[in-house]
Design a protein around this motif. Structure first.
Motif, PDB file in Angstrom:
ATOM      1  N   ASN A 138     -20.196   2.636 -12.661  1.00 25.90           N
ATOM      2  CA  ASN A 138     -21.455   3.261 -12.282  1.00 25.90           C
ATOM      3  C   ASN A 138     -21.151   4.480 -11.423  1.00 25.90           C
ATOM      4  OD1 ASN A 138     -23.821   1.348 -13.081  1.00 25.90           O
ATOM      5  ND2 ASN A 138     -22.235   0.020 -12.274  1.00 25.90           N
ATOM      6  N   LYS A 139     -21.945   5.542 -11.628  1.00 21.39           N
ATOM      7  CA  LYS A 139     -21.712   6.759 -10.864  1.00 21.39           C
ATOM      8  C   LYS A 139     -23.036   7.463 -10.641  1.00 21.39           C
ATOM      9  CE  LYS A 139     -19.413  10.441  -9.299  1.00 21.39           C
ATOM     10  NZ  LYS A 139     -18.597  10.418  -8.061  1.00 21.39           N
ATOM     11  N   VAL A 140     -23.270   7.864  -9.388  1.00 15.28           N
ATOM     12  CA  VAL A 140     -24.408   8.716  -9.078  1.00 15.28           C
ATOM     13  C   VAL A 140     -23.852  10.063  -8.643  1.00 15.28           C
ATOM     14  CG1 VAL A 140     -26.437   9.051  -7.640  1.00 15.28           C
ATOM     15  CG2 VAL A 140     -25.830   6.747  -8.401  1.00 15.28           C
ATOM     16  N   ALA A 141     -24.297  11.123  -9.275  1.00 15.01           N
ATOM     17  CA  ALA A 141     -23.799  12.465  -8.982  1.00 15.01           C
ATOM     18  C   ALA A 141     -24.966  13.387  -8.669  1.00 15.01           C
ATOM     19  CB  ALA A 141     -23.004  13.000 -10.171  1.00 15.01           C
ATOM     20  N   VAL A 142     -24.649  14.493  -8.020  1.00 13.73           N
ATOM     21  CA  VAL A 142     -25.683  15.481  -7.724  1.00 13.73           C
ATOM     22  C   VAL A 142     -25.611  16.614  -8.740  1.00 13.73           C
ATOM     23  CG1 VAL A 142     -25.773  14.937  -5.277  1.00 13.73           C
ATOM     24  CG2 VAL A 142     -24.186  16.680  -6.088  1.00 13.73           C
TER      25      VAL A 142
ATOM     26  N   PRO B 163     -16.539  -0.980 -21.728  1.00 16.61           N
ATOM     27  CA  PRO B 163     -17.776  -1.582 -21.251  1.00 16.61           C
ATOM     28  C   PRO B 163     -18.858  -0.568 -20.885  1.00 16.61           C
ATOM     29  CG  PRO B 163     -16.169  -1.595 -19.501  1.00 16.61           C
ATOM     30  CD  PRO B 163     -15.460  -1.075 -20.727  1.00 16.61           C
ATOM     31  N   GLY B 164     -18.507   0.712 -20.871  1.00 16.42           N
ATOM     32  CA  GLY B 164     -19.490   1.752 -20.572  1.00 16.42           C
ATOM     33  C   GLY B 164     -19.502   2.161 -19.114  1.00 16.42           C
ATOM     34  N   THR B 165     -19.926   3.407 -18.888  1.00 14.00           N
ATOM     35  CA  THR B 165     -20.156   3.946 -17.546  1.00 14.00           C
ATOM     36  C   THR B 165     -21.586   4.451 -17.484  1.00 14.00           C
ATOM     37  OG1 THR B 165     -17.864   4.635 -17.172  1.00 14.00           O
ATOM     38  CG2 THR B 165     -19.580   5.781 -15.921  1.00 14.00           C
ATOM     39  N   ARG B 166     -22.322   3.941 -16.524  1.00 18.66           N
ATOM     40  CA  ARG B 166     -23.703   4.402 -16.330  1.00 18.66           C
ATOM     41  C   ARG B 166     -23.678   5.559 -15.332  1.00 18.66           C
ATOM     42  NH1 ARG B 166     -28.615   2.616 -17.589  1.00 18.66           N
ATOM     43  NH2 ARG B 166     -27.729   0.669 -18.405  1.00 18.66           N
TER      44      ARG B 166
ATOM     45  N   VAL C 244     -25.581   6.521 -20.507  1.00 19.31           N
ATOM     46  CA  VAL C 244     -24.480   5.561 -20.514  1.00 19.31           C
ATOM     47  C   VAL C 244     -23.405   6.113 -21.444  1.00 19.31           C
ATOM     48  CG1 VAL C 244     -23.748   3.205 -20.979  1.00 19.31           C
ATOM     49  CG2 VAL C 244     -26.044   3.641 -20.076  1.00 19.31           C
ATOM     50  N   TYR C 245     -22.196   6.192 -20.928  1.00 18.75           N
ATOM     51  CA  TYR C 245     -21.086   6.784 -21.677  1.00 18.75           C
ATOM     52  C   TYR C 245     -20.108   5.695 -22.098  1.00 18.75           C
ATOM     53  CZ  TYR C 245     -22.836  11.284 -20.161  1.00 18.75           C
ATOM     54  OH  TYR C 245     -23.626  12.383 -19.959  1.00 18.75           O
ATOM     55  N   PHE C 246     -19.746   5.733 -23.387  1.00 21.78           N
ATOM     56  CA  PHE C 246     -18.797   4.775 -23.924  1.00 21.78           C
ATOM     57  C   PHE C 246     -17.552   5.480 -24.430  1.00 21.78           C
ATOM     58  CE2 PHE C 246     -20.868   0.744 -23.739  1.00 21.78           C
ATOM     59  CZ  PHE C 246     -22.237   1.019 -23.775  1.00 21.78           C
ATOM     60  N   CYS C 247     -16.433   4.907 -24.085  1.00 22.41           N
ATOM     61  CA  CYS C 247     -15.153   5.328 -24.624  1.00 22.41           C
ATOM     62  C   CYS C 247     -14.729   4.308 -25.672  1.00 22.41           C
ATOM     63  CB  CYS C 247     -14.129   5.398 -23.497  1.00 22.41           C
ATOM     64  SG  CYS C 247     -12.441   5.741 -24.026  1.00 22.41           S
TER      65      CYS C 247
END
Lengths: 112, 111
Positions: free
Chosen positions: A10-14, A105-108, A88-91
């Motif tokens: 999980n990642k919160v970015a500006v 498993p994905g990155t939100r 949601v990003y999947f590799c």
């Protein structure tokens, strides 16, 4: 043990910030892929790679860069993140020709 | 432009019924068609696949029917179970090119 791992989960970015999403695979597959998943669009291909040092543009590459420094690692880089990149990003990794893709498993990612 | 189209977007069936998920594609060069199953919070996982030289592929309760002339295929899930509730993606590729996915069908199986 998971064969494709992603970090962070999980990642919160500006807005305007730089974001790097990382992917590691232990399958020894030549091919690796980055997709984003959004409701109504399914999985859309951003970048992919046929091996270390190679990157190819997918269907929606604008605003994204990719890096494949080794067989195991494939990164997706957002130099100037925008709210439209919230997803949601999947590799995934796969062998050549008619091969199964193995997904992480994905990155939100949320861009505020 | 979506190269692979799926319908319906969502589907509800009763336990024991056959669920039918549809897929169509534009590029006649596509020759490999995998179906992936995805549960909430997880990545997709391969369920079953077919090559364009075949018109049918079975694996237990899951069957793909393929019509090359019409560029259509369908996934039939016989004797549907609540555990089959998931999103199903149809994908397509040619040679060693990256697979393209449809928008998915969300299947709900009611007990």
């Amino acid at each position: 043990e998971a064969a494709v791992t992603q970090s962070p989960r999980n990642k919160v970015a500006v807005t305007g910030g730089k974001v790097t999403l990382s992917c590691n695979q232990t399958n020894n597959h030549n091919n690796m892929y980055w997709y984003r998943q959004d409701t109504g669009h399914g999985l859309r291909l951003i970048h992919y790679s046929y091996g270390a040092g190679s990157t190819e543009k997918g269907d929606i590459p604008d605003g994204y860069k990719a890096s494949r420094p080794s067989q195991e690692n494939f990164s997706l880089i957002l130099e100037l993140a925008t709210p439209s990149q919230t997803s949601v990003y999947f590799c995934a990794s796969g062998d050549t020709l008619y091969a199964e893709q193995f997904f992480g498993p994905g990155t939100r990612l949320t861009v505020l | 432009q979506q190269q692979v189209r799926q319908s319906p977007q969502s589907l509800t069936v009763w336990e024991g019924e056959t669920a039918i998920l549809n897929c169509s594609y534009e590029n006649s060069a596509f020759d490999y068609f995998p179906w992936y199953q995805q549960f909430p919070g997880e990545g997709p996982a391969l369920l079953i696949s077919i090559l364009s030289v075949s018109d049918k592929k079975e694996d237990g309760r899951f069957t793909i029917f393929f019509n090359k002339r019409e560029k259509k295929l369908s996934l039939h899930i016989a004797d549907s179970q609540p555990g089959d509730s998931a999103t199903y993606f149809c994908a397509a590729s040619e040679n060693n090119n990256a697979p393209r996915f449809g928008a998915g069908t969300k299947l709900s199986v009611k007990p």
